[in-house]
Design an enzyme around this catalytic site. Structure first.
Site, PDB file in Angstrom:
ATOM      1  N   HIS A 197       1.252   9.790  -3.054  1.00 51.87           N
ATOM      2  CA  HIS A 197       1.834   8.450  -3.026  1.00 51.87           C
ATOM      3  C   HIS A 197       0.849   7.332  -3.364  1.00 51.87           C
ATOM      4  CE1 HIS A 197       0.445   7.890   1.220  1.00 51.87           C
ATOM      5  NE2 HIS A 197       0.512   6.592   0.911  1.00 51.87           N
ATOM      6  N   HIS A 229       0.800  -1.230   0.000  1.00 51.67           N
ATOM      7  CA  HIS A 229       0.000   0.000   0.000  1.00 51.67           C
ATOM      8  C   HIS A 229       0.831   1.278   0.000  1.00 51.67           C
ATOM      9  CE1 HIS A 229       0.819  -0.228   4.322  1.00 51.67           C
ATOM     10  NE2 HIS A 229       0.391   1.019   4.443  1.00 51.67           N
ATOM     11  N   ASP A 230       2.031   1.249   0.556  1.00 50.48           N
ATOM     12  CA  ASP A 230       2.852   2.467   0.621  1.00 50.48           C
ATOM     13  C   ASP A 230       3.991   2.475  -0.401  1.00 50.48           C
ATOM     14  OD1 ASP A 230       1.505   3.952   2.509  1.00 50.48           O
ATOM     15  OD2 ASP A 230       2.677   3.223   4.206  1.00 50.48           O
ATOM     16  N   ASP A 232      -4.355  -0.104   8.106  1.00 50.30           N
ATOM     17  CA  ASP A 232      -3.261   0.867   8.065  1.00 50.30           C
ATOM     18  C   ASP A 232      -3.317   1.805   9.269  1.00 50.30           C
ATOM     19  OD1 ASP A 232      -1.146   2.434   7.131  1.00 50.30           O
ATOM     20  OD2 ASP A 232      -2.414   3.593   5.763  1.00 50.30           O
ATOM     21  N   LYS A 268       5.439   5.626  -1.995  1.00 47.27           N
ATOM     22  CA  LYS A 268       6.331   6.554  -1.292  1.00 47.27           C
ATOM     23  C   LYS A 268       7.747   6.503  -1.828  1.00 47.27           C
ATOM     24  CE  LYS A 268       3.760   6.817   3.052  1.00 47.27           C
ATOM     25  NZ  LYS A 268       3.772   6.532   4.501  1.00 47.27           N
ATOM     26  N   HIS A 291      -6.652   3.719  -0.647  1.00 46.49           N
ATOM     27  CA  HIS A 291      -6.586   3.343   0.763  1.00 46.49           C
ATOM     28  C   HIS A 291      -6.513   4.531   1.718  1.00 46.49           C
ATOM     29  CE1 HIS A 291      -2.185   3.856   0.302  1.00 46.49           C
ATOM     30  NE2 HIS A 291      -2.142   3.945   1.619  1.00 46.49           N
ATOM     31  N   HIS A 292      -6.437   5.755   1.171  1.00 45.01           N
ATOM     32  CA  HIS A 292      -6.494   6.950   2.029  1.00 45.01           C
ATOM     33  C   HIS A 292      -7.787   7.736   1.835  1.00 45.01           C
ATOM     34  CE1 HIS A 292      -2.799   7.044   4.302  1.00 45.01           C
ATOM     35  NE2 HIS A 292      -2.087   6.767   3.225  1.00 45.01           N
TER      36      HIS A 292
END
Length: 202
Positions: free
Chosen positions: A122, A93-94, A175, A97, A146-147
């Site tokens: 990101h 998921h990250d 998360d 970044k 996801h954010h």
């Protein structure tokens, strides 16, 4: 194709040499395809782990998000394929970044407006990294969203409510829960009950 008599007097067909060769070829292609997909996944996980390895505070975060995502998805009784997507997207998921400046990623204080604008990109970058791979199509959608937040205050697309893909909602909860229950330079880890209360309030 050849035929042979069955005990009932009927003819049963047996595959000929050409058909057997075709079946073996198809099996080889299937095996190579799965090997390729595993290699791609391992490469992407390697990138994600390398990114987390730069910061002791986030080391292991993605692995825990994947594990919490699996438990949540199973509790929701999602189909096995969707559970796998949640787990894989949680692990990655990250990954977006990796396109963020290290000065922003490692900053200990609050991000300024320009830095926050970069950071909010990101999920888009992460989705773009995995989207070219056919078997990661579902992951790309989850990673991108996801954010997002139920009230529409999230990013990058400001989706709200049921418009947010379910897998993305599961990863979002995993998360935030892991972030709240992990120590950070600016605050200690919250107890699980406090973290759950925070999530319920959101």
């Amino acid at each position: 194709m050849t035929a042979r008599a069955t005990p009932g007097g009927e003819l049963a067909r047996r595959p000929g040499a050409t058909e057997l060769q075709t079946l073996r070829y198809a099996e080889d292609v299937r095996r190579l395809y799965h090997q390729l997909q595993r290699a791609i996944c391992q490469s992407l996980l390697g990138l994600a782990n390398a990114l987390e390895g730069k910061d002791p505070c986030t080391r292991g975060h993605s692995e825990r998000v994947g594990a919490w995502g699996r438990r949540l998805a199973a509790a929701l009784e999602l189909p096995p394929g969707e559970v796998d997507t949640v787990v894989q997207a949680g692990l990655l998921h990250d990954i977006g970044k990796i396109g963020m400046p290290e000065s922003v990623l490692r900053k200990r204080g609050p991000l300024d407006h320009d830095e926050w604008t970069l950071m909010r990109n990101h999920p888009i970058v992460g989705a773009q990294i995995v989207a070219p791979f056919e078997s990661f199509a579902g992951d790309a959608l989850v990673i991108r969203h996801h954010h997002e937040r139920w009230d529409g205050s999230g990013y990058p697309d400001g989706l709200s409510g049921a418009a947010i893909p379910l897998g993305a909602r599961v990863v979002a909860v995993a998360d935030v829960f892991d972030a709240l229950t992990s120590s950070r330079p600016h605050r200690p880890a919250l107890p699980r009950d406090a973290a759950l209360a925070h999530l319920a309030a959101e």
